[in-house]
Design a protein around this motif. Structure first.
Motif, PDB file in Angstrom:
ATOM      1  N   ALA A 216      -7.848  18.845 -15.107  1.00  0.00           N
ATOM      2  CA  ALA A 216      -6.610  18.220 -15.606  1.00  0.00           C
ATOM      3  C   ALA A 216      -5.584  17.990 -14.499  1.00  0.00           C
ATOM      4  N   ARG A 217      -6.056  17.807 -13.269  1.00  0.00           N
ATOM      5  CA  ARG A 217      -5.127  17.492 -12.171  1.00  0.00           C
ATOM      6  C   ARG A 217      -4.528  16.106 -12.395  1.00  0.00           C
ATOM      7  N   GLU A 218      -3.406  15.869 -11.761  1.00  0.00           N
ATOM      8  CA  GLU A 218      -2.681  14.616 -11.993  1.00  0.00           C
ATOM      9  C   GLU A 218      -2.111  14.081 -10.696  1.00  0.00           C
ATOM     10  N   GLY A 219      -2.335  12.788 -10.458  1.00  0.00           N
ATOM     11  CA  GLY A 219      -1.685  12.100  -9.355  1.00  0.00           C
ATOM     12  C   GLY A 219      -0.528  11.278  -9.886  1.00  0.00           C
ATOM     13  N   ARG A 220       0.113  10.521  -9.004  1.00  0.00           N
ATOM     14  CA  ARG A 220       1.214   9.651  -9.415  1.00  0.00           C
ATOM     15  C   ARG A 220       1.112   8.315  -8.690  1.00  0.00           C
ATOM     16  N   SER A 221       1.481   7.249  -9.380  1.00  0.00           N
ATOM     17  CA  SER A 221       1.571   5.925  -8.762  1.00  0.00           C
ATOM     18  C   SER A 221       2.970   5.376  -8.988  1.00  0.00           C
ATOM     19  N   PHE A 222       3.447   4.535  -8.056  1.00  0.00           N
ATOM     20  CA  PHE A 222       4.847   4.126  -8.057  1.00  0.00           C
ATOM     21  C   PHE A 222       5.038   2.971  -7.091  1.00  0.00           C
ATOM     22  N   HIS A 223       6.219   2.386  -7.128  1.00  0.00           N
ATOM     23  CA  HIS A 223       6.603   1.419  -6.092  1.00  0.00           C
ATOM     24  C   HIS A 223       6.860   2.185  -4.798  1.00  0.00           C
ATOM     25  N   HIS A 224       6.176   1.793  -3.750  1.00  0.00           N
ATOM     26  CA  HIS A 224       6.254   2.507  -2.477  1.00  0.00           C
ATOM     27  C   HIS A 224       7.698   2.659  -2.003  1.00  0.00           C
TER      28      HIS A 224
ATOM     29  N   VAL B 275       0.858  -1.185   0.000  1.00  0.00           N
ATOM     30  CA  VAL B 275       0.000   0.000   0.000  1.00  0.00           C
ATOM     31  C   VAL B 275       0.896   1.237   0.000  1.00  0.00           C
ATOM     32  N   GLY B 276       0.275   2.408  -0.145  1.00  0.00           N
ATOM     33  CA  GLY B 276       1.064   3.632  -0.216  1.00  0.00           C
ATOM     34  C   GLY B 276       1.744   3.770  -1.556  1.00  0.00           C
ATOM     35  N   GLU B 277       1.019   3.440  -2.629  1.00  0.00           N
ATOM     36  CA  GLU B 277       1.614   3.454  -3.965  1.00  0.00           C
ATOM     37  C   GLU B 277       0.879   4.389  -4.928  1.00  0.00           C
ATOM     38  N   LEU B 278      -0.146   5.092  -4.456  1.00  0.00           N
ATOM     39  CA  LEU B 278      -0.841   6.056  -5.308  1.00  0.00           C
ATOM     40  C   LEU B 278      -0.990   7.364  -4.536  1.00  0.00           C
ATOM     41  N   LEU B 279      -0.400   8.401  -5.085  1.00  0.00           N
ATOM     42  CA  LEU B 279      -0.435   9.726  -4.454  1.00  0.00           C
ATOM     43  C   LEU B 279      -1.446  10.594  -5.191  1.00  0.00           C
ATOM     44  N   GLN B 280      -2.467  11.050  -4.468  1.00  0.00           N
ATOM     45  CA  GLN B 280      -3.528  11.852  -5.062  1.00  0.00           C
ATOM     46  C   GLN B 280      -2.999  13.234  -5.484  1.00  0.00           C
ATOM     47  N   PRO B 281      -3.715  13.939  -6.371  1.00  0.00           N
ATOM     48  CA  PRO B 281      -3.254  15.252  -6.830  1.00  0.00           C
ATOM     49  C   PRO B 281      -2.923  16.228  -5.696  1.00  0.00           C
TER      50      PRO B 281
ATOM     51  N   GLU C 131      11.056  11.609  -9.245  1.00  0.00           N
ATOM     52  CA  GLU C 131      11.857  11.500 -10.457  1.00  0.00           C
ATOM     53  C   GLU C 131      12.768  10.274 -10.391  1.00  0.00           C
ATOM     54  N   GLY C 132      12.927   9.618 -11.529  1.00  0.00           N
ATOM     55  CA  GLY C 132      13.832   8.485 -11.616  1.00  0.00           C
ATOM     56  C   GLY C 132      13.324   7.212 -10.985  1.00  0.00           C
ATOM     57  N   ILE C 133      12.012   7.124 -10.675  1.00  0.00           N
ATOM     58  CA  ILE C 133      11.461   5.905 -10.074  1.00  0.00           C
ATOM     59  C   ILE C 133      10.369   5.296 -10.959  1.00  0.00           C
ATOM     60  N   ASP C 134      10.307   5.721 -12.226  1.00  0.00           N
ATOM     61  CA  ASP C 134       9.338   5.179 -13.179  1.00  0.00           C
ATOM     62  C   ASP C 134       7.901   5.414 -12.697  1.00  0.00           C
ATOM     63  N   ALA C 135       7.676   6.574 -12.068  1.00  0.00           N
ATOM     64  CA  ALA C 135       6.331   6.894 -11.576  1.00  0.00           C
ATOM     65  C   ALA C 135       5.381   7.106 -12.756  1.00  0.00           C
ATOM     66  N   ILE C 136       4.140   6.670 -12.579  1.00  0.00           N
ATOM     67  CA  ILE C 136       3.131   6.713 -13.638  1.00  0.00           C
ATOM     68  C   ILE C 136       2.129   7.832 -13.361  1.00  0.00           C
ATOM     69  N   PRO C 137       1.852   8.716 -14.335  1.00  0.00           N
ATOM     70  CA  PRO C 137       0.796   9.722 -14.141  1.00  0.00           C
ATOM     71  C   PRO C 137      -0.565   9.041 -13.974  1.00  0.00           C
ATOM     72  N   VAL C 138      -1.376   9.591 -13.087  1.00  0.00           N
ATOM     73  CA  VAL C 138      -2.731   9.071 -12.862  1.00  0.00           C
ATOM     74  C   VAL C 138      -3.711  10.209 -13.099  1.00  0.00           C
ATOM     75  N   HIS C 139      -4.699   9.969 -13.965  1.00  0.00           N
ATOM     76  CA  HIS C 139      -5.632  11.026 -14.359  1.00  0.00           C
ATOM     77  C   HIS C 139      -7.046  10.829 -13.807  1.00  0.00           C
ATOM     78  N   GLY C 140      -7.228   9.809 -12.978  1.00  0.00           N
ATOM     79  CA  GLY C 140      -8.556   9.581 -12.415  1.00  0.00           C
ATOM     80  C   GLY C 140      -8.798   8.097 -12.195  1.00  0.00           C
ATOM     81  N   TYR C 141     -10.081   7.724 -12.203  1.00  0.00           N
ATOM     82  CA  TYR C 141     -10.468   6.345 -11.901  1.00  0.00           C
ATOM     83  C   TYR C 141     -11.445   5.812 -12.937  1.00  0.00           C
ATOM     84  N   ALA C 142     -11.484   4.498 -13.015  1.00  0.00           N
ATOM     85  CA  ALA C 142     -12.520   3.787 -13.756  1.00  0.00           C
ATOM     86  C   ALA C 142     -13.167   2.824 -12.772  1.00  0.00           C
ATOM     87  N   VAL C 143     -14.476   2.977 -12.539  1.00  0.00           N
ATOM     88  CA  VAL C 143     -15.194   2.112 -11.604  1.00  0.00           C
ATOM     89  C   VAL C 143     -15.996   1.094 -12.408  1.00  0.00           C
TER      90      VAL C 143
END
Length: 498
Positions: free
Chosen positions: A95-103, A47-53, A69-81
């Protein structure tokens, strides 16, 4: 041996590392800060792998954006339910953006910033106890990883940020500060090179009769899957997921999930809730992060709250001339308590309330879950408002209450106005899932297999007749009561100290 510092921080996780860096940038006279961590090896958590905007914004305010930076973080633009083969798109507003990554990689990035910060000593040592003198905490006893003897680290202020399994929470706050009973666990695995229903979006799959499933990409090739499994846990978790959960997920995920479960161990994490309590009765020490306040990880708001707390607290500590002056510190802690309330209370309440709906245990909660999904399908403010709360962009408990009870009344109205499903078996033994259909805010169709198909739904839809109205009226009353029972106690946990 004894070492003297101005501030001791126990725990070099998200909150501890960020605070050490923030305090080093203080405009006050340069302070000596010790950041103690049992192991400085890269953490391995599910857990702790998705950081909200909002969390990304606080990270920038703290000057820590380089940790992404340098951790292959992925932009996150929202959710699909996803529910019963349908999918609703819930984009972040503006157009806010979160990030997901290896904790672990993110934590290591924060630690590197702390190591480079002026006046900060990052020390690998196991803290075993708090040191008190005259009714005041004046430091800790710890054993360095390179030694065998305990060493006393003294400071004007000690901050405990040792996470959800804190060893010092009850010492500082008393036995009443224990987390609430664990209702479920997140069971986590990493899927390789999978295609989610919507790229760069978190996926929340609602599985009837079971807890929700979360999926989000955390690197170029890795996608985290978290399956909520309610207590008591089944004896064979992998079999439970394959037989009970996987059939309800988009078809393109079935084989990658089976491959991941066969190739790797299934890890689990308890989902706990710990409402915050005022801090000031134990002089010389305060709690921070999950050691003090936890919420359900479903909404991914924990790191946002932690970074918000760090930012607000560091701003106030910047104005303190003497950290040993507990009268002044009590005033600072009170201001911190009030300023954090808007964001922290909103995310705390939303996380548990949304889990109760998405985990739907019982007829009334199932009605609320269906109503919530239909509410999202309306699009417009029915999507923008809730996702603004979830992402931390609009921290308002009154706005949260408005949308929560709007969902409740909309669910009650849907009982009378919308056709109700009657289950029917699939024909020819074939799967009833061929794709997905995006709704909610006027977006185009998007499916799991790249076509413009929908899941074929074998359930028969039946419109309620007037003879059903007495039963549905009674059910709607129970639904409203359930909504009150869910939301009321959560609100009380946040306002009872006011």
């Amino acid at each position: 041996m004894s070492s003297q510092y101005d501030v001791l921080i126990v725990g070099a996780g998200i909150a501890g590392s960020a605070l050490a860096h923030a305090l080093s940038r203080s405009s006050a006279p340069q302070r000596r800060i010790a950041l103690l961590e049992r192991s400085l090896a890269e953490p391995d958590r599910i857990v702790g792998e998705l950081l909200q905007p909002a969390g990304v914004a606080f990270l920038n305010k703290l000057g820590l954006q380089g940790a992404l930076e340098g951790i292959d973080a992925i932009p996150v633009h929202g959710y699909a339910v996803v529910q019963d083969g349908r999918i609703v798109h819930i984009p972040y507003p503006d157009a806010r953006e979160g990030r997901s990554f290896h904790h672990g990689q993110f934590v290591q990035g924060l630690r590197e910033h702390a190591k480079r910060a002026k006046g900060v000593d990052v020390i690998e040592a196991t803290v075993s106890e708090l040191v008190e003198e005259g009714g005041r905490v004046v430091g800790v006893k710890a054993t360095r990883s390179s030694g065998k003897e305990k060493e006393v680290f003294r400071a004007d202020l000690t901050i405990i940020a040792d996470g959800c399994f804190s060893n010092f929470r009850s010492t500082v706050q008393g036995p009443s500060s224990r987390p609430s009973q664990t209702k479920s666990h997140f069971c986590g695995a990493i899927l390789k090179d999978v295609r989610l229903p919507m790229s760069q979006h978190g996926t929340v799959a609602l599985v009837r009769g079971h807890g929700p499933v979360l999926l989000y990409q955390i690197s170029e090739h890795d996608t985290r899957m978290l399956v909520d499994v309610k207590n008591p846990l089944p004896s064979d978790l992998k079999k439970h997921i394959i037989t009970k959960i996987v059939p309800s997920l988009p078809p393109q995920l079935h084989e990658p999930i089976r491959a991941a479960l066969s190739a790797d161990r299934l890890r689990r994490m308890p989902n706990s809730f710990l409402p915050p309590a005022p801090q000031s009765h134990q002089r010389g020490v305060i709690l921070l992060g999950d050691a003090w306040n936890m919420r359900h990880p479903l909404t991914g708001g924990g790191m946002t709250v932690a970074l918000s707390d760090v930012y607000i607290l560091s701003q106030h500590l910047d104005k303190v001339n003497d950290l040993k002056d507990w009268t002044q510190m009590k005033s600072i802690l009170k201001k911190w308590w009030w300023e954090r309330k808007g964001l922290a209370a909103t995310i705390n309440i939303l996380s548990v309330a949304l889990y109760d709906l998405f985990g739907a245990d019982g007829e009334c909660l199932t009605v609320l879950q269906d109503g919530c999904f239909k509410y999202f399908e309306r699009g417009g403010e029915s999507v923008r408002g809730p996702v603004s709360l979830l992402s931390g962009i609009s921290p308002s408990t009154s706005l949260l209450a408005y949308h929560f009870f709007y969902v409740a009344f909309y669910s009650m109205w849907s009982l009378f106005a919308h056709p109700r499903p009657i289950p029917a078996p699939p024909t020819n033994g074939e799967s009833n899932m061929n794709g997905t259909h995006v709704t909610g805010n006027g977006t185009a169709h998007a499916t799991g297999n790249g076509t413009d198909e929908k899941y074929s739904d074998t359930r028969i839809m039946q419109t309620p007749s007037i003879l059903d109205y007495p039963r549905l009226f009674w059910l709607s009353c129970r639904v409203l009561w359930t909504a009150l029972v869910v939301f009321g106690p959560l609100l009380w946990t946040e306002i009872r100290w006011w």
